[in-house]
Motif scaffolding. Structure first.
Motif, short mmCIF file in Angstrom:
data_model
loop_
_atom_site.label_atom_id
_atom_site.label_comp_id
_atom_site.label_asym_id
_atom_site.label_seq_id
_atom_site.Cartn_x
_atom_site.Cartn_y
_atom_site.Cartn_z
N ARG A 190 0.86 -1.19 0.00
CA ARG A 190 0.00 0.00 0.00
C ARG A 190 0.89 1.23 0.00
NH1 ARG A 190 -5.04 1.81 1.39
NH2 ARG A 190 -5.13 3.84 2.41
N SER A 191 0.60 2.14 -0.90
CA SER A 191 1.40 3.35 -0.98
C SER A 191 1.26 4.16 0.29
CB SER A 191 0.94 4.21 -2.17
OG SER A 191 1.51 5.48 -2.10
N PRO A 192 2.37 4.60 0.87
CA PRO A 192 2.27 5.43 2.07
C PRO A 192 1.61 6.76 1.80
CG PRO A 192 4.52 5.42 1.25
CD PRO A 192 3.77 4.40 0.44
N LEU A 193 1.49 7.14 0.51
CA LEU A 193 0.89 8.42 0.16
C LEU A 193 -0.58 8.28 -0.20
CD1 LEU A 193 3.75 9.91 -2.03
CD2 LEU A 193 3.24 10.38 0.35
N GLY A 195 10.05 15.20 3.24
CA GLY A 195 8.88 15.97 2.84
C GLY A 195 9.17 16.92 1.69
N ALA A 196 8.41 17.99 1.63
CA ALA A 196 8.55 19.03 0.61
C ALA A 196 8.94 20.33 1.30
CB ALA A 196 7.25 19.21 -0.16
N ARG A 218 1.65 12.43 5.81
CA ARG A 218 0.64 11.88 4.92
C ARG A 218 0.39 12.79 3.72
NH1 ARG A 218 -4.39 13.33 3.89
NH2 ARG A 218 -5.83 11.78 3.01
N ALA A 219 0.34 12.17 2.53
CA ALA A 219 -0.05 12.83 1.28
C ALA A 219 0.97 13.85 0.77
CB ALA A 219 -1.42 13.49 1.41
N ILE A 220 2.19 13.86 1.33
CA ILE A 220 3.23 14.77 0.85
C ILE A 220 4.26 13.97 0.06
CG2 ILE A 220 5.01 16.44 1.52
CD1 ILE A 220 2.10 17.30 2.11
N LEU A 221 4.60 14.43 -1.13
CA LEU A 221 5.59 13.75 -1.96
C LEU A 221 6.98 14.03 -1.39
CD1 LEU A 221 4.18 14.66 -5.49
CD2 LEU A 221 3.98 12.47 -4.30
N PRO A 222 7.70 13.01 -0.95
CA PRO A 222 9.00 13.23 -0.30
C PRO A 222 10.04 13.76 -1.28
CG PRO A 222 8.59 10.88 -0.59
CD PRO A 222 7.32 11.57 -0.98
N LEU A 269 -1.20 23.62 -2.97
CA LEU A 269 0.11 23.37 -3.60
C LEU A 269 0.14 21.94 -4.12
CD1 LEU A 269 2.33 25.16 -0.93
CD2 LEU A 269 1.72 26.01 -3.21
N GLU A 270 -0.57 21.73 -5.22
CA GLU A 270 -0.73 20.38 -5.78
C GLU A 270 0.59 19.75 -6.18
OE1 GLU A 270 -3.46 18.79 -5.72
OE2 GLU A 270 -5.01 20.31 -5.46
N ALA A 271 1.61 20.56 -6.50
CA ALA A 271 2.88 20.02 -6.97
C ALA A 271 3.58 19.17 -5.92
CB ALA A 271 3.81 21.16 -7.43
N VAL A 272 3.26 19.36 -4.65
CA VAL A 272 3.92 18.59 -3.60
C VAL A 272 2.98 17.60 -2.92
CG1 VAL A 272 5.54 20.47 -3.18
CG2 VAL A 272 3.48 20.30 -1.78
#
Length: 638
Positions: free
Chosen positions: A40-43, A91-92, A550-554, A588-591
């Motif tokens: 399961r994706s952590p994101l 994180g971002a 959660r939900a942040i692109l590392p 900030l959808e990019a991250v």
């Protein structure tokens, strides 16, 4: 994914149940095992609690006043900030643009904390949210009522002024026309409740006549439309130039449509006011702008004599009051979350006194003024706390956790400076700010760890800003430190005072990381940064934000255009709540994880104005004076 297998006997009780029943049981057991080991994706967004019983997403917003991205990067590279480094690595992160605004009372342009932190909490410009200075006059609620049209507005003399920007409630800007010297002026709607009007080129000193348009006139209005403002709404923060003018004309010929939001929703101008207020057009205030679109003067309707002519109600002036929840005119994140049933905790955020009713707990920023009162086991009198805390049922927790500023001497002396060793006014302020950060931290982490999940938590640390004001010029400057060390009793500590406070905040972030669960997202950000000045640290646009969890692109970087206006929409997006079109930024959808559910649009049902606390009948004059003395010591008041 590593899985430790346990040998399973396919014989025994299951097999003995019979061939057909045993096959069904074995198949069910196999499906359970496969579901357990499936990656399961952590994101991935969590299933709703109603479906799975799992914890729901929560967002913690941690404000670090005055922290500079360049200093953070330097200290992380030297290994001094392990928790900041972890947040950035996992994180971002990046520079978070801020904005300058002209103070309501002094007219001074700069990066001012109560104004910017209120924008962070609301997603709105100061012209909309209403917190415009460290302290503001009271009276007339939320603006001066327009009793009848036409209403006359007299402009103060200002040679540089070529335009006026009006703040209105109860009347959409497109329903207003403005005349000067008998001529209808050219106008531009620049916000939900803002109208920019270009003054007459022949008689700029003539009074303005405000009149309401009718439906028939709006249908036949063929005024020329201009392209959107460069940079959108944020142009109004005193930066940028006026929009280009068509055909070489000296002024635009008509109304300019505001920059359309990328998240349009129903207008909330009426929804944010009560039904009775919506029927009463009010002027909140106005600003004079120069040729470049910069604010050259804020006009205080309560103090400036002769401005309001026939048509306006009486202006009632009250005493100055520190920036408060009373001044804020629009919902903050905690109002929106509470309206939608999310448990909320707010501790120490700017302009939150009197504490508002939320679904959870609010401890207002006034608590930080009580440091010299009480001690552990003997907190200040209840009369000082009754408007600082909401609900009152949290008072026993606060009283149990409370400690006085003198009790932090051993810790502060060991980790930072010892203000008791060399007492002076600057050191006294620093002592109280260190205590304030410590007690805000204890209360906020206590609320985060309490049984029953807090979905939205917002708290604030001020120490880096104060330490930078006092010591940033000494950083890497041993000659200056040696010259002034007697005032602070330590040459070495002067050199490293700023760095040590960054390390103190880093240690507190470590505690936050230890409390965070798999469904937690943490945002750490500053309202502005600082750069060394000749005698003190000066505010600058070099702040930062880090998003983690959660939900942040590392490992991603913030978009170059990310600003303080984008924080509130991003928080709502992470909580899967509607993002109102009235907010001037975007998520900030990019991250963010692309697997998040589609963004929701705002609706009138929750964009209402929060219940506003009435102006205090009994002012706590002693606390007001404490705050004024602190602001004077920091150079914000004279």
């Amino acid at each position: 994914m590593s899985v430790k297998w346990t040998p399973i006997s396919w014989h025994g009780a299951v097999a003995r149940a019979g061939s057909w029943h045993g096959a069904v049981a074995r198949a069910g057991l196999l499906l359970l095992i496969l579901a357990w080991i499936a990656p399961r994706s952590p994101l991935s967004p969590p299933p709703s609690s109603s479906e799975s019983g799992a914890a729901q997403a929560s967002v913690w917003v941690i404000g670090v006043d005055g922290a500079s991205w360049p200093i953070l990067q330097e200290l992380m590279a030297r290994g001094r900030l392990p928790n900041f480094s972890r947040l950035v690595h996992e994180g971002a992160s990046g520079h978070l643009a801020s904005f300058q605004w002209m103070r309501f009372v002094t007219g001074e342009l700069g990066w001012w904390s109560p104004i910017i932190w209120t924008t962070v909490a609301t997603g709105r410009s100061p012209a909309d949210h209403g917190v415009l200075d460290f302290q503001q006059p009271t009276g007339n609620g939320f603006g001066i009522e327009i009793a009848h049209f036409p209403a006359t507005l007299r402009l103060p003399e200002e040679e540089r002024a070529v335009a006026v920007e009006l703040d209105l409630t109860g009347l959409p800007p497109e329903n207003l026309i403005v005349r000067q010297a008998g001529t209808e002026l050219l106008s531009q709607q620049t916000g939900e409740s803002r109208l920019r009007v270009w003054l007459s080129t022949t008689d700029r000193r003539a009074p303005l006549l405000l009149a309401e348009t009718g439906p028939a006139q709006k249908e036949t209005d063929q005024r020329t439309k201009m392209p959107p403002l460069p940079g959108g709404q944020r142009h109004l923060a005193g930066e940028g130039k006026m929009p280009p003018l068509p055909g070489g004309l000296g002024r635009p010929r008509g109304g300019v449509q505001p920059r359309p939001s990328t998240l349009p929703g129903p207008s909330d101008a009426g929804a944010e006011s009560s039904a009775s207020e919506a029927r009463k057009p009010r002027l909140q205030g106005f600003r004079l702008l120069d040729e470049e679109g910069r604010i050259v003067r804020h006009v205080d309707l309560l103090r400036e004599k002769g401005v309001l002519g026939p048509g306006f109600g009486a202006a009632k002036i009250g005493p100055p009051m520190p920036a408060s929840s009373y001044h804020r005119r629009v919902p903050a994140l905690w109002n929106i979350a509470s309206d939608l049933g999310l448990s909320t905790a707010v501790v120490g955020w700017w302009a939150t006194w009197p504490a508002e009713k939320v679904k959870g707990v609010m401890v207002s920023s006034r608590l930080g003024l009580l440091g010299s009162r009480g001690q552990r086991g003997s907190p200040p009198a209840a009369r000082h706390l009754r408007r600082i805390v909401s609900p009152g049922s949290f008072l026993p927790d606060l009283q149990k956790l409370y400690f006085g500023s003198d009790e932090i001497r051993p810790e502060m002396g060991r980790r930072f400076l010892d203000p008791w060793q060399c007492p002076n006014k600057a050191q006294e302020v620093l002592k109280h700010i260190y205590w304030q950060d410590a007690i805000y931290h204890d209360l906020a982490t206590h609320l985060a760890a309490r049984p029953g999940q807090v979905r939205l938590l917002m708290t604030y640390y001020q120490g880096i800003d104060v330490a930078s004001h006092q010591f940033l010029e000494y950083r890497r400057n041993p000659v200056l430190a040696r010259k002034n060390h007697l005032y602070y009793c330590s040459e070495d500590r002067l050199l490293h005072a700023v760095d040590r406070y960054y390390e103190i905040i880093d240690g507190r972030l470590g505690e936050w990381l230890s409390l965070a669960g798999p469904e937690t997202t943490i945002l750490v950000l500053s309202d502005h940064g600082q750069v060394p000045g000749e005698i003190e640290g000066l505010h600058a646009d070099n702040g930062f934000m880090v998003l983690w969890g959660r939900a942040i692109l590392p490992g991603t970087a913030l978009p170059a255009a990310a600003s303080v206006f984008d924080v509130a929409p991003t928080v709502l997006r992470l909580l899967d709540l509607p993002v109102p079109g009235s907010m001037e930024g975007t998520p900030l959808e990019a991250v963010l994880d692309p697997g998040l559910p589609p963004v929701k649009r705002g609706s009138r049902s929750w964009q209402k104005k929060p219940d506003k606390p009435a102006p205090p009948a009994e002012r706590d004059e002693e606390l007001d004076q404490n705050l004024q003395e602190r602001l004077k010591a920091l150079g914000y008041l004279e």
